[in-house]
Design a protein around this motif. Structure first.
Motif, mmCIF file in Angstrom:
data_model
loop_
_atom_site.group_PDB
_atom_site.id
_atom_site.type_symbol
_atom_site.label_atom_id
_atom_site.label_comp_id
_atom_site.label_asym_id
_atom_site.label_seq_id
_atom_site.Cartn_x
_atom_site.Cartn_y
_atom_site.Cartn_z
ATOM 1 N N GLY A 146 19.890 15.763 29.068
ATOM 2 C CA GLY A 146 18.461 15.916 29.324
ATOM 3 C C GLY A 146 18.213 16.611 30.634
ATOM 4 N N TYR A 147 16.977 16.459 31.129
ATOM 5 C CA TYR A 147 16.508 17.194 32.296
ATOM 6 C C TYR A 147 15.826 16.225 33.261
ATOM 7 N N LEU A 148 15.907 16.564 34.543
ATOM 8 C CA LEU A 148 15.162 15.854 35.573
ATOM 9 C C LEU A 148 14.089 16.789 36.116
ATOM 10 N N LEU A 149 12.860 16.311 36.143
ATOM 11 C CA LEU A 149 11.731 17.090 36.643
ATOM 12 C C LEU A 149 11.271 16.487 37.966
ATOM 13 N N THR A 150 11.243 17.306 39.011
ATOM 14 C CA THR A 150 10.807 16.832 40.318
ATOM 15 C C THR A 150 9.989 17.925 40.996
ATOM 16 N N VAL A 151 8.896 17.539 41.634
ATOM 17 C CA VAL A 151 8.032 18.471 42.358
ATOM 18 C C VAL A 151 8.414 18.403 43.836
ATOM 19 N N VAL A 152 8.763 19.540 44.418
ATOM 20 C CA VAL A 152 9.243 19.602 45.791
ATOM 21 C C VAL A 152 8.145 20.144 46.706
ATOM 22 N N SER A 153 7.872 19.403 47.775
ATOM 23 C CA SER A 153 6.963 19.856 48.825
ATOM 24 C C SER A 153 7.780 20.578 49.888
ATOM 25 N N ASP A 154 7.427 21.835 50.176
ATOM 26 C CA ASP A 154 8.168 22.683 51.115
ATOM 27 C C ASP A 154 7.266 22.974 52.319
ATOM 28 N N ALA A 189 2.764 15.046 48.796
ATOM 29 C CA ALA A 189 3.788 14.073 48.424
ATOM 30 C C ALA A 189 3.113 12.831 47.860
ATOM 31 N N GLY A 190 3.641 12.338 46.759
ATOM 32 C CA GLY A 190 2.966 11.237 46.097
ATOM 33 C C GLY A 190 3.908 10.131 45.694
ATOM 34 N N ILE A 191 3.590 9.481 44.607
ATOM 35 C CA ILE A 191 4.348 8.283 44.255
ATOM 36 C C ILE A 191 4.983 8.461 42.873
ATOM 37 N N HIS A 192 4.252 8.149 41.811
ATOM 38 C CA HIS A 192 4.884 8.104 40.491
ATOM 39 C C HIS A 192 4.203 9.045 39.509
ATOM 40 N N HIS A 210 4.298 16.370 54.780
ATOM 41 C CA HIS A 210 4.338 16.388 53.317
ATOM 42 C C HIS A 210 3.154 15.647 52.696
ATOM 43 N N TYR A 211 2.517 14.774 53.479
ATOM 44 C CA TYR A 211 1.455 13.908 52.951
ATOM 45 C C TYR A 211 0.062 14.425 53.288
ATOM 46 N N THR A 212 -0.028 15.628 53.851
ATOM 47 C CA THR A 212 -1.327 16.209 54.171
ATOM 48 C C THR A 212 -2.158 16.365 52.898
ATOM 49 N N PRO A 213 -3.345 15.790 52.832
ATOM 50 C CA PRO A 213 -4.141 15.885 51.606
ATOM 51 C C PRO A 213 -4.566 17.324 51.315
ATOM 52 N N VAL A 214 -4.759 17.623 50.042
ATOM 53 C CA VAL A 214 -5.386 18.886 49.671
ATOM 54 C C VAL A 214 -6.889 18.647 49.598
ATOM 55 N N GLY A 243 17.095 20.857 50.351
ATOM 56 C CA GLY A 243 16.928 21.778 51.465
ATOM 57 C C GLY A 243 16.106 21.214 52.602
ATOM 58 N N ASP A 244 16.188 21.883 53.726
ATOM 59 C CA ASP A 244 15.508 21.450 54.938
ATOM 60 C C ASP A 244 13.992 21.493 54.788
ATOM 61 N N ALA A 245 13.336 20.445 55.289
ATOM 62 C CA ALA A 245 11.866 20.327 55.264
ATOM 63 C C ALA A 245 11.304 20.369 53.845
ATOM 64 N N ARG A 246 12.112 19.928 52.896
ATOM 65 C CA ARG A 246 11.698 19.915 51.481
ATOM 66 C C ARG A 246 11.854 18.491 50.936
ATOM 67 N N LEU A 247 10.774 17.952 50.386
ATOM 68 C CA LEU A 247 10.747 16.568 49.908
ATOM 69 C C LEU A 247 10.537 16.549 48.395
ATOM 70 N N PRO A 248 11.489 16.007 47.621
ATOM 71 C CA PRO A 248 11.309 15.924 46.170
ATOM 72 C C PRO A 248 10.496 14.700 45.778
ATOM 73 N N SER A 249 9.807 14.803 44.663
ATOM 74 C CA SER A 249 9.127 13.642 44.098
ATOM 75 C C SER A 249 10.094 12.880 43.202
ATOM 76 N N GLU A 250 9.659 11.700 42.775
ATOM 77 C CA GLU A 250 10.392 10.913 41.795
ATOM 78 C C GLU A 250 10.885 11.818 40.659
ATOM 79 N N ALA A 251 12.172 11.716 40.322
ATOM 80 C CA ALA A 251 12.778 12.574 39.293
ATOM 81 C C ALA A 251 12.585 11.943 37.917
ATOM 82 N N VAL A 252 11.807 12.595 37.077
ATOM 83 C CA VAL A 252 11.474 12.066 35.748
ATOM 84 C C VAL A 252 12.464 12.628 34.723
#
Length: 454
Positions: A399-407, A437-440, A11-15, A377-386
Motif C-alpha cells: 500500500g501507500y502512506l500519504l503525508t502532507v509536509v509543511s516546508d 501543521a495539524g493533527i489527524h 509550521h503552526y502559523t494559521p492560514v 528534510g530540514d525545516a520540513r514537518l510531515p503530518s500523520e501518515a495515512v
C-alpha cells in the motif's frame, strides 16, 4: 501578541482564508487506485484571534482530491460551528455541545464526513468540505464524542465513547454500519482522567486512564493537568451487551498516552496494547508549548516513546516496557488489521528534548524489530501518515502512506505518496499553499461516498 504563542508560529502559523485550487502539479506517478480524498484537520484560529491553548483554535479541514492518476483539487475550509463565531462552550444552561472547535480529526462512516473534537458533538461536512451542521445520530447522542472512534474492519461498526470530568465519567457507544447507534453503556469505575483515545480488539474494548486529569484551577481553557494522585490504569471490557458490568481495571506505571497504536488478543489470550506515552516531564514540556508558557522550545511532543502493555486477565497482571528510544507520535497502521495482531506500524518521528533526531515517517516491523525512517528534510514537518491499501494487496504492507509536509524554507507544502513497504517516494503533489501543521485525517475512497462525482 500572536508571535509570542509558539502554536501560532512556524509550521503552526494559521492560514488566513479559504481557497480552492485545481489541476495540481504532480511529480512521479500517482497510482490510479488512489481515487478519493485525503482530508486533514488542524487548529487554525481566524485572523485576529489568539486562543489561550492550541487545542482551542478553530478547526480547519484541508482536502486533496485524487482521481485515476491526477490531483484534481486542493481546498481548505473552516468548520463553521457556533464557536468559530465566538459562541461560548459554557452557557447558563450548561455546555453547548455544538460550540465546537471541530479541529482534531475527520472521519467517514456510513457515507458521512464528520469533523471531530472530543468535547462536543461531531460536525458533518459535504464531500467538498462545506459545513452541514452538528450530527447527533438522529437524536441518540446527547453527549460529546471522542475524536478517535474506531471502525471495526470486520463488522463496519463504529465504536466510540464520551468522557466527562463529571459523572458519568465514561459512556461507551456502538453505531452499526448504517450509522445508527445500537448500544450505549455507562462504564463503572471510570474517573475524571483525560481519555483522548482508546482501542478495540476482536473481543474487547480497552480504555486508558493516565495521570492527566480534570483540574478546575487550570485556566488555559483546557481544564486538565498532571496529577501524581490520579491512578494510571487500563480498563479491559468484553465487547457485547453486558460487557460494561464485566470491566476490569489494571494498574500500570505513571504516564499519559494520547494515541493508541493498536490492541489485539495474542495466542495466549492476553491483550497487547501499544502506543506512544509521555512521563510527567514530557507532558509538562508539551503542555507548556500548547499554552505558550515558558520552559518549552518551538515544538511539542518530546519524550514520547512507544510503550507496550501485555495484560493477562487470567493472572491479573500487566507486563509493560518501552520498546523504542525514538521520540514519535501519531501511530497508524493498515486498518484492516485494527483490533488484530499486526506486523507493521507507522508513526511520525520528532526531535527529542535535546534536539536530537528529526522529522520523518517511521515504519516498524514488529516481527523482526527493524525500524526504518523516511527523512523528509530540514525545516520540513510531515503530518500523520495515512495508510491506503494497494489494489490487489496480498501483504499487510502492500500500500501507500500519504503525508502532507509543511516546508518552512519554501513556505510551501506537498503531499508525499510513499511506498509503505520500503518508504520510497512514489509521487509528490505540489499544493498551492503551505498547509498548517495539524493533527489527524483520513483517506476516504470514492467507494465510501455513494455517487461521488466532484
Amino acid at each position: 501578541m500572536t508571535a509570542a504563542k509558539p502554536y501560532l508560529t512556524g509550521h503552526y502559523t494559521p492560514v488566513a482564508d479559504e481557497i480552492t485550487a485545481t489541476d495540481l502539479t504532480v511529480e512521479g506517478h500517482l497510482p490510479p487506485e488512489l481515487t478519493g480524498r485525503l482530508i486533514r484537520n488542524s487548529h487554525n484560529p481566524k485572523p485576529g484571534v489568539t486562543p489561550t491553548h492550541w487545542f482551542k483554535g478553530s478547526g480547519m479541514v484541508h482536502g486533496i482530491r485524487l482521481r485515476e492518476g491526477r490531483a484534481e483539487w486542493y481546498r481548505n475550509r473552516w468548520v463553521h460551528t457556533p464557536a468559530l463565531d465566538g459562541a461560548p462552550y459554557m452557557t447558563d444552561k450548561g455546555p453547548d455541545l455544538t460550540a465546537s472547535t471541530a479541529g482534531t480529526h475527520v472521519i467517514e462512516h456510513a457515507g458521512r464526513l464528520l469533523a471531530l473534537c472530543e468535547a462536543n458533538l461531531p460536525f458533518e461536512l459535504t464531500r467538498d468540505l462545506e459545513t452541514v451542521g452538528a450530527h447527533d445520530f438522529n437524536g441518540r447522542l446527547n453527549n460529546a464524542m471522542t475524536a478517535h472512534p474506531k471502525v471495526d474492519p470486520v463488522t463496519g461498526e463504529l465504536h466510540f465513547f464520551a468522557s466527562s470530568p463529571f459523572p458519568p465519567f465514561l459512556t461507551y457507544y456502538v453505531a452499526d454500519a448504517k450509522g445508527e447507534i445500537v448500544h450505549s453503556a455507562e462504564i463503572p469505575g471510570a474517573t475524571a482522567s483525560l481519555k483522548h483515545d482508546f482501542a478495540i480488539t476482536r473481543r474487547h474494548v480497552v480504555f486508558i486512564e493516565g495521570n492527566v486529569t480534570f483540574d478546575h484551577t487550570e485556566h488555559s481553557g483546557i481544564p486538565y493537568s498532571w496529577s501524581d494522585q490520579q491512578p494510571s490504569r487500563i480498563g479491559v471490557m468484553p465487547r457485547g451487551g453486558d460487557g460494561a458490568r464485566q470491566i476490569r481495571w489494571f494498574s500500570v506505571e505513571p504516564g499519559n498516552m494520547l494515541h493508541a497504536g493498536n490492541a489485539y488478543e495474542d495466542g495466549q489470550g492476553r491483550i497487547v496494547l501499544e502506543g506512544p506515552t509521555v512521563d510527567r516531564e514530557g507532558f509538562q514540556l508539551s503542555w507548556n508549548w500548547w499554552v505558550g508558557a515558558p520552559g518549552r522550545g518551538t515544538e511539542p511532543s518530546t519524550r514520547s516513546y512507544t510503550r507496550r502493555w501485555v495484560i493477562d486477565p487470567a493472572a491479573g497482571t500487566v507486563d509493560e516496557q518501552i520498546i523504542d528510544d525514538l521520540a514519535v507520535e501519531f501511530p497508524t497502521l493498515n486498518e484492516d488489521y485494527l483490533g488484530a495482531e499486526h506486523r507493521y506500524q507507522y508513526a511520525v518521528s520528532l526531535p527529542d528534548q535535546e534536539g536530537f533526531g528529526g522529522y520523518g515517517v517511521v515504519k516498524y516491523d514488529r516481527t523482526t524489530g527493524a525500524r526504518r525512517i523516511h527523512q523528509v528534510g530540514d525545516a520540513r514537518l510531515p503530518s500523520e501518515a495515512v495508510f491506503v491499501p494497494a489494489a490487489g494487496a496480498t501483504n499487510e504492507d502492500d500500500g501507500y502512506l500519504l503525508t502532507v509536509v509543511s516546508d518552512l524554507k519554501q513556505d510551501a507544502s506537498q503531499l508525499l505518496v510513499l511506498d509503505a513497504s520500503g518508504l520510497d517516494r512514489i509521487a509528490t503533489v505540489h499544493l498551492p499553499r503551505r498547509v498548517t501543521a495539524g493533527i489527524h485525517g483520513s483517506w476516504i475512497p470514492d467507494s465510501a461516498l455513494d455517487g461521488s462525482e466532484s
